[in-house]
Design a protein around this motif. Sequence first.
Motif, PDB file in Angstrom:
ATOM      1  N   GLY A  47     -13.940  -0.465  -6.691  1.00 52.09           N
ATOM      2  CA  GLY A  47     -12.628  -1.806  -6.996  1.00 52.09           C
ATOM      3  C   GLY A  47     -10.900  -1.511  -6.579  1.00 52.09           C
ATOM      4  N   HIS A  48     -10.345  -1.684  -6.451  1.00 52.04           N
ATOM      5  CA  HIS A  48      -9.665  -1.532  -5.098  1.00 52.04           C
ATOM      6  C   HIS A  48      -8.963  -0.518  -6.392  1.00 52.04           C
ATOM      7  CE1 HIS A  48      -9.991  -4.850  -2.804  1.00 52.04           C
ATOM      8  NE2 HIS A  48     -11.113  -5.207  -3.104  1.00 52.04           N
ATOM      9  N   PRO A  49      -8.394  -0.676  -7.478  1.00 52.53           N
ATOM     10  CA  PRO A  49      -7.377   0.301  -8.035  1.00 52.53           C
ATOM     11  C   PRO A  49      -7.646   1.242  -7.888  1.00 52.53           C
ATOM     12  CG  PRO A  49      -7.936  -0.863  -9.473  1.00 52.53           C
ATOM     13  CD  PRO A  49      -8.462  -1.790  -8.558  1.00 52.53           C
ATOM     14  N   VAL A  50      -9.182   1.681  -7.504  1.00 52.64           N
ATOM     15  CA  VAL A  50      -9.821   3.128  -6.969  1.00 52.64           C
ATOM     16  C   VAL A  50      -9.496   3.517  -6.468  1.00 52.64           C
ATOM     17  CG1 VAL A  50     -11.171   4.636  -7.512  1.00 52.64           C
ATOM     18  CG2 VAL A  50     -10.923   3.481  -9.665  1.00 52.64           C
ATOM     19  N   GLY A  51      -9.761   2.715  -4.877  1.00 52.01           N
ATOM     20  CA  GLY A  51      -9.317   2.560  -3.687  1.00 52.01           C
ATOM     21  C   GLY A  51      -8.125   3.197  -2.921  1.00 52.01           C
ATOM     22  N   ASP A  52      -6.868   2.061  -4.093  1.00 48.61           N
ATOM     23  CA  ASP A  52      -5.532   2.466  -3.527  1.00 48.61           C
ATOM     24  C   ASP A  52      -5.299   4.071  -3.984  1.00 48.61           C
ATOM     25  OD1 ASP A  52      -5.516   0.216  -2.657  1.00 48.61           O
ATOM     26  OD2 ASP A  52      -4.336  -0.416  -4.183  1.00 48.61           O
ATOM     27  N   ARG A  53      -6.313   4.989  -4.809  1.00 45.27           N
ATOM     28  CA  ARG A  53      -5.655   5.631  -5.521  1.00 45.27           C
ATOM     29  C   ARG A  53      -6.178   7.020  -4.764  1.00 45.27           C
ATOM     30  NH1 ARG A  53      -3.234   8.276  -7.790  1.00 45.27           N
ATOM     31  NH2 ARG A  53      -4.382   9.663  -9.314  1.00 45.27           N
ATOM     32  N   LEU A  54      -7.416   6.840  -4.053  1.00 44.31           N
ATOM     33  CA  LEU A  54      -7.466   7.505  -3.331  1.00 44.31           C
ATOM     34  C   LEU A  54      -7.268   7.770  -1.482  1.00 44.31           C
ATOM     35  CD1 LEU A  54     -10.526   9.456  -3.555  1.00 44.31           C
ATOM     36  CD2 LEU A  54     -11.516   7.148  -1.869  1.00 44.31           C
ATOM     37  N   LEU A  55      -6.588   6.508  -1.409  1.00 45.50           N
ATOM     38  CA  LEU A  55      -5.918   6.135   0.102  1.00 45.50           C
ATOM     39  C   LEU A  55      -4.353   7.094  -0.574  1.00 45.50           C
ATOM     40  CD1 LEU A  55      -5.785   2.790   0.662  1.00 45.50           C
ATOM     41  CD2 LEU A  55      -7.316   5.155   2.010  1.00 45.50           C
ATOM     42  N   GLN A  56      -4.641   7.194  -1.195  1.00 46.59           N
ATOM     43  CA  GLN A  56      -3.032   8.162  -1.635  1.00 46.59           C
ATOM     44  C   GLN A  56      -3.303   9.586  -1.657  1.00 46.59           C
ATOM     45  OE1 GLN A  56      -1.809   6.196  -5.783  1.00 46.59           O
ATOM     46  NE2 GLN A  56       0.155   5.333  -4.347  1.00 46.59           N
ATOM     47  N   ILE A  57      -4.339   9.857  -2.209  1.00 43.50           N
ATOM     48  CA  ILE A  57      -4.855  10.865  -1.649  1.00 43.50           C
ATOM     49  C   ILE A  57      -4.349  11.575  -0.767  1.00 43.50           C
ATOM     50  CG2 ILE A  57      -6.612  12.789  -2.733  1.00 43.50           C
ATOM     51  CD1 ILE A  57      -6.600  11.621  -5.251  1.00 43.50           C
ATOM     52  N   VAL A  58      -5.386  10.759  -0.204  1.00 44.99           N
ATOM     53  CA  VAL A  58      -5.902  11.412   1.818  1.00 44.99           C
ATOM     54  C   VAL A  58      -4.627  11.249   2.300  1.00 44.99           C
ATOM     55  CG1 VAL A  58      -6.719   9.882   3.562  1.00 44.99           C
ATOM     56  CG2 VAL A  58      -8.440   9.503   1.446  1.00 44.99           C
ATOM     57  N   ALA A  59      -3.493  10.354   1.809  1.00 47.57           N
ATOM     58  CA  ALA A  59      -2.446  10.308   2.501  1.00 47.57           C
ATOM     59  C   ALA A  59      -1.263  11.707   1.713  1.00 47.57           C
ATOM     60  CB  ALA A  59      -1.114   9.065   2.484  1.00 47.57           C
TER      61      ALA A  59
END
Length: 693
Positions: free
Chosen positions: A298-310
């Motif tokens: 889901g998107h919330p996890v995807g969003d967290r992942l993008l934050q970590i990537v950033a």
Amino acid sequence: MADPNDTRDTGPRAGSPLWAYLATVITIGFSTLVLAQWWISPSEMADLAHSPLFWMLAVLVVLGDLRPVLLSSSVTVGGTYPSAMFTFAALLHYGLPVAVLMQAVGMIVNSAVTRKAWHRVMFNIAQTTLACSAAGVVLALIRGGPAPDASWVPRGPDLLAIGLAGVAYFVVRGLLVSGAVALHERRSISRVIRTTIGHQSLVYAGLLGMSPLVVVVMNHSPALVPLFIAPLAAVYITATMSLRRDHQATHDVLTGLPNRKMLVFSTQEALAEARTGERVGLLLLDLDRFKEVNDTLGHPVGDRLLQIVAHRLTHSVRPGDVVARLGGDEFAVLLPSVRDDGAAREVAARLRVALTQPVRLEGMAFDLDASVGIALHPDHAPDFELLMQRADVAMYLAKEGRTGVEIYVADKDRNSPERLNLIGDLRRAIDRSELRLHYQPKFDLASGQVRGVEALLRWRHPERGMISPGEFVPMAEQSYLMRHLTQYVIDAALEQTAHWWHTGLHEQVSVNISARDLLDSALPDRLEAGLAQYRLPPKAIQLEVTERILMTDQAYTADAVRALTSLGVPLALDDFGTGYSSLVRLQRLPVSEVKIDSSFVRRIGESKDDERIVRSIVDLVRSLGLRSVAEGVESADVATRLTRMGCDLAQGWLFAEPMSAADATAWLRKHRAPATPGFYLLSSAEVLDSQRA
Ligand code: C2E
Ligand code: MG
Ligand code: MG
């Protein structure tokens, strides 16, 4: 997730130019601070310690140091603090020694609360001491009299002296801070000054302009001094708000990274500043397995992942390098100065290593990876647009070849200068809405009924007139523009489909997407959101992908196709017959329609071979339980033969040419006519004419 500011704040490397600079400023600043204390006699000190006014001002200085009004672009050195107003007042009222002492104590107390790195605190004390000293010297010179320790009640005629002292304060502070920023980010000091001076001078004018008033109030009714907090708060809030607005326009909300707009700006700045022998590098980075995470968790996890990537990306580059998010799972890194392609490759490798460290989220571990494309200035491109385009070509190759990192090589680039010009034009065309969709109906050969329409892109070039998609789509496919183009096509097609569906014309609209779109992991989400926005069922549209995708990377396309069809959107295989795909592969793909390429269809009257090919495709498609569509039907003879073969649908100039949305609407309303059984077997000139009208 850690605070991104923490780890970067480890201080400059010993012996580096920044280190030497900070050490020098700190040494001179602290010497001045200590020296200034000679002027305060012990009795004066005792008086001050017993003066409530002194303590009130000291408290205001500490408070004013808590939060900067403006953050400097660099994290190594601070920003513009409201305390400047009270320090300057202290300078006017008590003289230089007390002012610098008060400022230093304020900063130390403050750093204990906010736990700033020691080198920042020391540097800030030093630079404010030097700025105060400059102001004190100017005051002393203009008044021609007392030493800088003399306290003073400013009056009207003193305005000039105060103004010039304020300017001295601002100039010294500005220069010292800009010097540090320039060294930290490896930019030229003049650029740093140019980008910050506007905001800074306004804020300082506001802060320092109030200082004489603080002094006057201190002398007449000290109890009223805290009232200055109100206008100070106003300056603070206004400045913060305008800064936040700027920030929002130039940064990505989710990750806080600079956005595309900011990247363009920073790249242009870097290009303008580039020194001979140095290169500017642009790295484009696309996550490889992000889609899976987004889909399964889901998107919330995807969003967290993008934050970590950033976070990981920003900590894998040097200060002054810019990590930007371009949207979806696409990031860019600007290296304003890089030695050569080897060094750029090293950075790319470092970025990938940072990403491949497993991520733990929701009790699961994820492996991420990315494909990176590199382009360098001046080797590969003179400007941002081209740099981006070439990094993108390289990134595409890295992704396709699964090599991880690719640097741009002209030989592997299929773009000629004319094509590149056209790409530039196309980018503007998308913005200036020179693109339109036309619609061509498909017919049921047995009944003559309309069975949906295909959306076909048209570009009205301001100088070159109508350009056909055959000319610009393959070109866009080799660039990042394809994403924008497809986005436009999908938006426009959905809007038109919704218009038809909500006015009673329930026609399925087919949209062509390119093989490259299958690499865009954000596409299914955009499609889903679009369908929801226009309140359309998934079956209202169909996606056409060319058969040739079956010849490229199977696993990848299969995943992408599955993601699209899981939305419930039907899929058609376009240009069938040109790709030599095997039956097995066709069977594995969840398609519902196969469109036979017009190159075979057009010749079935003349060539027995082509007729046999088309017949066997029609049989094959029927045996798989799919629908066959013949493309490019131009004659009644061909239509009749197709009908006899059992081909389901046909599309071509014989029935209708692609039409503008308005024409297509009128046409569809007119042809909602009841079915004519055995349409083409019985075909007569009248039936045809009536259909064509
Ligand atoms: P396609 O998807 O196979 O589209 C059919 C092409 O055949 C269209 O050309 C259409 O105008 C043309 N056509 C239709 N009836 C006849 C006929 O009776 N005789 C002949 N000779 N041609 C006929 P068009 O519009 O120039 O598009 C060319 C190709 O460009 C399309 O082939 C498709 O692959 C691509 N394309 C068009 N629009 C888009 C789009 O929005 N996105 C993407 N990715 N590709 C597009
Ligand atoms: Mg098509
Ligand atoms: Mg086709």
